[in-house]
Write a protein that holds these residues in place. Structure first.
Motif, PDB file in Angstrom:
ATOM      1  N   VAL A   1      31.589 -24.378  20.737  1.00 57.11           N
ATOM      2  CA  VAL A   1      32.750 -24.981  20.093  1.00 57.11           C
ATOM      3  C   VAL A   1      33.878 -25.131  21.107  1.00 57.11           C
ATOM      4  O   VAL A   1      34.244 -24.167  21.789  1.00 57.11           O
ATOM      5  CB  VAL A   1      33.228 -24.137  18.890  1.00 57.11           C
ATOM      6  CG1 VAL A   1      34.443 -24.796  18.227  1.00 57.11           C
ATOM      7  CG2 VAL A   1      32.102 -23.983  17.876  1.00 57.11           C
ATOM      8  N   ASN A   2      34.418 -26.343  21.179  1.00 51.69           N
ATOM      9  CA  ASN A   2      35.533 -26.651  22.070  1.00 51.69           C
ATOM     10  C   ASN A   2      35.247 -26.275  23.525  1.00 51.69           C
ATOM     11  O   ASN A   2      36.168 -25.902  24.271  1.00 51.69           O
ATOM     12  CB  ASN A   2      36.825 -25.976  21.592  1.00 51.69           C
ATOM     13  CG  ASN A   2      37.272 -26.489  20.235  1.00 51.69           C
ATOM     14  OD1 ASN A   2      36.925 -27.601  19.836  1.00 51.69           O
ATOM     15  ND2 ASN A   2      38.024 -25.683  19.515  1.00 51.69           N
ATOM     16  N   GLN A   3      33.969 -26.334  23.896  1.00 53.85           N
ATOM     17  CA  GLN A   3      33.528 -26.022  25.262  1.00 53.85           C
ATOM     18  C   GLN A   3      33.959 -24.630  25.711  1.00 53.85           C
ATOM     19  O   GLN A   3      34.029 -24.335  26.905  1.00 53.85           O
ATOM     20  CB  GLN A   3      34.044 -27.081  26.242  1.00 53.85           C
ATOM     21  CG  GLN A   3      33.524 -28.476  25.947  1.00 53.85           C
ATOM     22  CD  GLN A   3      34.003 -29.517  26.939  1.00 53.85           C
ATOM     23  OE1 GLN A   3      35.026 -29.350  27.598  1.00 53.85           O
ATOM     24  NE2 GLN A   3      33.252 -30.590  27.056  1.00 53.85           N
ATOM     25  N   THR A   4      34.243 -23.751  24.742  1.00 56.42           N
ATOM     26  CA  THR A   4      34.773 -22.421  25.067  1.00 56.42           C
ATOM     27  C   THR A   4      34.035 -21.299  24.345  1.00 56.42           C
ATOM     28  O   THR A   4      33.682 -20.284  24.951  1.00 56.42           O
ATOM     29  CB  THR A   4      36.269 -22.331  24.697  1.00 56.42           C
ATOM     30  OG1 THR A   4      36.982 -23.348  25.391  1.00 56.42           O
ATOM     31  CG2 THR A   4      36.846 -20.961  25.062  1.00 56.42           C
ATOM     32  N   TYR A   5      33.799 -21.479  23.040  1.00 59.22           N
ATOM     33  CA  TYR A   5      33.274 -20.401  22.208  1.00 59.22           C
ATOM     34  C   TYR A   5      31.808 -20.649  21.844  1.00 59.22           C
ATOM     35  O   TYR A   5      31.438 -21.754  21.457  1.00 59.22           O
ATOM     36  CB  TYR A   5      34.082 -20.276  20.915  1.00 59.22           C
ATOM     37  CG  TYR A   5      35.562 -20.086  21.133  1.00 59.22           C
ATOM     38  CD1 TYR A   5      36.060 -18.931  21.736  1.00 59.22           C
ATOM     39  CD2 TYR A   5      36.474 -21.070  20.733  1.00 59.22           C
ATOM     40  CE1 TYR A   5      37.418 -18.755  21.935  1.00 59.22           C
ATOM     41  CE2 TYR A   5      37.837 -20.906  20.923  1.00 59.22           C
ATOM     42  CZ  TYR A   5      38.301 -19.743  21.528  1.00 59.22           C
ATOM     43  OH  TYR A   5      39.646 -19.581  21.722  1.00 59.22           O
ATOM     44  N   ALA A   6      30.995 -19.599  21.959  1.00 60.88           N
ATOM     45  CA  ALA A   6      29.592 -19.658  21.539  1.00 60.88           C
ATOM     46  C   ALA A   6      29.457 -18.943  20.194  1.00 60.88           C
ATOM     47  O   ALA A   6      30.031 -17.862  19.998  1.00 60.88           O
ATOM     48  CB  ALA A   6      28.699 -19.002  22.583  1.00 60.88           C
ATOM     49  N   PHE A   7      28.696 -19.552  19.283  1.00 63.28           N
ATOM     50  CA  PHE A   7      28.520 -18.972  17.953  1.00 63.28           C
ATOM     51  C   PHE A   7      27.044 -18.884  17.601  1.00 63.28           C
ATOM     52  O   PHE A   7      26.292 -19.850  17.752  1.00 63.28           O
ATOM     53  CB  PHE A   7      29.224 -19.822  16.886  1.00 63.28           C
ATOM     54  CG  PHE A   7      30.714 -19.665  16.865  1.00 63.28           C
ATOM     55  CD1 PHE A   7      31.309 -18.662  16.124  1.00 63.28           C
ATOM     56  CD2 PHE A   7      31.515 -20.520  17.602  1.00 63.28           C
ATOM     57  CE1 PHE A   7      32.697 -18.526  16.101  1.00 63.28           C
ATOM     58  CE2 PHE A   7      32.890 -20.386  17.596  1.00 63.28           C
ATOM     59  CZ  PHE A   7      33.484 -19.382  16.844  1.00 63.28           C
ATOM     60  N   GLU A   8      26.665 -17.723  17.086  1.00 61.53           N
ATOM     61  CA  GLU A   8      25.349 -17.515  16.502  1.00 61.53           C
ATOM     62  C   GLU A   8      25.559 -17.292  15.010  1.00 61.53           C
ATOM     63  O   GLU A   8      26.425 -16.511  14.593  1.00 61.53           O
ATOM     64  CB  GLU A   8      24.670 -16.302  17.137  1.00 61.53           C
ATOM     65  CG  GLU A   8      23.253 -16.042  16.656  1.00 61.53           C
ATOM     66  CD  GLU A   8      22.251 -17.106  17.095  1.00 61.53           C
ATOM     67  OE1 GLU A   8      21.161 -17.172  16.484  1.00 61.53           O
ATOM     68  OE2 GLU A   8      22.550 -17.866  18.039  1.00 61.53           O
ATOM     69  N   ILE A   9      24.774 -17.999  14.190  1.00 63.82           N
ATOM     70  CA  ILE A   9      24.945 -17.946  12.739  1.00 63.82           C
ATOM     71  C   ILE A   9      23.792 -17.145  12.130  1.00 63.82           C
ATOM     72  O   ILE A   9      22.634 -17.314  12.539  1.00 63.82           O
ATOM     73  CB  ILE A   9      24.958 -19.361  12.121  1.00 63.82           C
ATOM     74  CG1 ILE A   9      25.788 -20.325  12.981  1.00 63.82           C
ATOM     75  CG2 ILE A   9      25.466 -19.315  10.694  1.00 63.82           C
ATOM     76  CD1 ILE A   9      27.221 -19.950  13.165  1.00 63.82           C
ATOM     77  N   GLY A  10      24.087 -16.289  11.153  1.00 65.30           N
ATOM     78  CA  GLY A  10      23.007 -15.507  10.553  1.00 65.30           C
ATOM     79  C   GLY A  10      23.448 -14.777   9.307  1.00 65.30           C
ATOM     80  O   GLY A  10      24.546 -14.983   8.780  1.00 65.30           O
ATOM     81  N   GLY A  11      22.567 -13.894   8.818  1.00 67.71           N
ATOM     82  CA  GLY A  11      22.845 -13.112   7.621  1.00 67.71           C
ATOM     83  C   GLY A  11      23.528 -11.787   7.950  1.00 67.71           C
ATOM     84  O   GLY A  11      23.979 -11.549   9.068  1.00 67.71           O
ATOM     85  N   ARG A  12      23.543 -10.909   6.970  1.00 61.79           N
ATOM     86  CA  ARG A  12      24.223  -9.621   7.112  1.00 61.79           C
ATOM     87  C   ARG A  12      23.715  -8.817   8.305  1.00 61.79           C
ATOM     88  O   ARG A  12      24.474  -8.170   9.027  1.00 61.79           O
ATOM     89  CB  ARG A  12      24.027  -8.810   5.825  1.00 61.79           C
ATOM     90  CG  ARG A  12      24.569  -7.382   5.899  1.00 61.79           C
ATOM     91  CD  ARG A  12      24.058  -6.557   4.730  1.00 61.79           C
ATOM     92  NE  ARG A  12      24.589  -7.074   3.478  1.00 61.79           N
ATOM     93  CZ  ARG A  12      25.742  -6.662   2.936  1.00 61.79           C
ATOM     94  NH1 ARG A  12      26.458  -5.738   3.550  1.00 61.79           N
ATOM     95  NH2 ARG A  12      26.162  -7.164   1.793  1.00 61.79           N
TER      96      ARG A  12
END
Length: 375
Positions: free
Chosen positions: A327-338
């Motif tokens: 995101v915005n060439q700056t932040y890395a995100f991993e999406i998942g459950g609890r």
């Protein structure tokens, strides 16, 4: 409504069908111009009453009779809208014009140079924040992504002092994106199917010159994508399966994103978007997932689509080699459950977990639902 500079003389509001552009205009008139109705005119350009008339002629008569505020809905239904709006802007300095149109509306590339004259806004479907506001009658602040990343525990606490948001989350994923869910709730999925068909069967042929006979091919492509989003496209295989040329396929993919039915993740941001192969393709919002593929069972895909839709509206999303999103060439995100562990973001700078099934986060683990408070 609060984000639009209503003092501008020419305002354009683009957006996908069904997100509430018409309602926005009518609400603004009701709330702000109720004492000036004799100086105010709302016209839908797909109305039979407007057939055979011109925008210039309408504006001339309106101004001559004391008109000051002109609202034009669905200008893409009028063939020479850009040139005539330019002329109206130049000829009537005392007139304020607001127009709405399809997300396919060409502002910069139109023959009339509206880009220097019109202030253009893109209207998105309801955020999770707006959905909760409609459901509960309570208002909530919106936050920038940087505010959310820095202060998410405090923000989540403030929201929980008013309501428990998580019970509303799964409702929103199924039916909360398009405002018309408030009307005839039992018919929501049927109405959403009609919206999709109108985008493909009317807006694409009208605004992109696609032969109506090719629309079934585009519907076939959308079906292929919706069965396995996030979809990693194999261009050669799809071309062969659909019996169309690679360049034609890439154009169809571009149209699906442009009309507001898909979101594409690219590795790079340069070049002609029509010719770039997306690394991943998502449906534009989670409601589309449940309508186009009712057997949907993979919550992982739903979560990623929610994140892409809510975060991507005001931020730049890119494909990331090790995580789900950059995101915005700056932040890395991993999406998942609890139970999503931090293994995939270990060693990465500015990396976060967006976790479903939690009410509060800690450090760089943030509740997924909270990303619905960005707009």
């Amino acid at each position: 409504m609060s984000e639009v500079n209503w003092n501008a003389r020419l305002i354009g509001i683009k957006g996908a069908r069904g997100v509430g552009k018409t309602t926005l205009l009518l609400q603004y008139i009701k709330l702000n111009l109720s004492k000036n109705l004799e100086e105010t005119l709302y016209v839908s350009l797909d109305s039979f009453a407007f057939r055979g008339k011109t925008l210039i002629g309408l504006a001339d008569v309106f101004v001559r009779n004391g008109g000051k505020y002109l609202f034009l809905d669905e200008v893409h239904k009028y063939p020479n809208w850009a040139q005539e709006l330019k002329n109206i802007y130049d000829d009537h300095l005392e007139l304020k014009v607001v127009f709405t149109g399809s997300s396919l509306l060409e502002i910069l590339n139109s023959r009339a140079d509206l880009s220097r004259r019109a202030v253009i806004y893109h209207m998105q479907g309801l955020s999770f924040r707006e959905f909760i506001a409609l459901e509960t009658g309570q208002t909530f602040l919106k936050y920038s992504l940087d505010q959310l990343l820095e202060n998410h525990p405090d923000i989540a606490e403030e929201i929980h002092q008013k309501i428990k948001p998580y019970p509303y989350f799964k409702e929103y994923l199924r039916h909360g994106y398009y405002p018309f869910y408030k009307e005839e709730f039992d018919l929501y999925e049927q109405r959403l199917e009609e919206v999709i068909n109108m985008m493909l069967e009317i807006e694409l042929p009208q605004l992109r010159g696609i032969d109506i006979g090719l629309v079934p091919k585009i519907k076939q492509l959308l079906a292929i994508i919706s069965e396995s989003v996030p979809y990693v496209p194999n261009i050669a295989a799809i071309s062969q399966k659909m019996n169309i040329h690679r360049t034609t396929l890439m154009t169809y993919l571009y149209y699906l994103e442009e009309v507001g039915l898909t979101i594409h993740l690219q590795k790079e941001s340069f070049g002609n978007a029509k010719l770039q192969k997306p690394s991943k393709i998502y449906l534009e919002n989670t409601n589309l997932m449940y309508v186009l593929f009712p057997k949907l069972s993979d919550m992982g895909n739903v979560r990623e689509t929610f994140f892409a839709n809510q975060v991507g509206y005001q931020n730049q999303l890119r494909y990331h080699e090790k995580t789900d999103f950059m995101v915005n060439q700056t932040y890395a995100f991993e999406i998942g459950g609890r139970e999503k562990a931090k293994k995939q973001i270990t060693g990465l700078e500015n990396a976060f977990i967006a976790s479903d099934e939690i009410e509060f986060g800690y450090q760089n683990k943030i509740p997924l639902w909270l990303f619905g408070f960005l707009y």
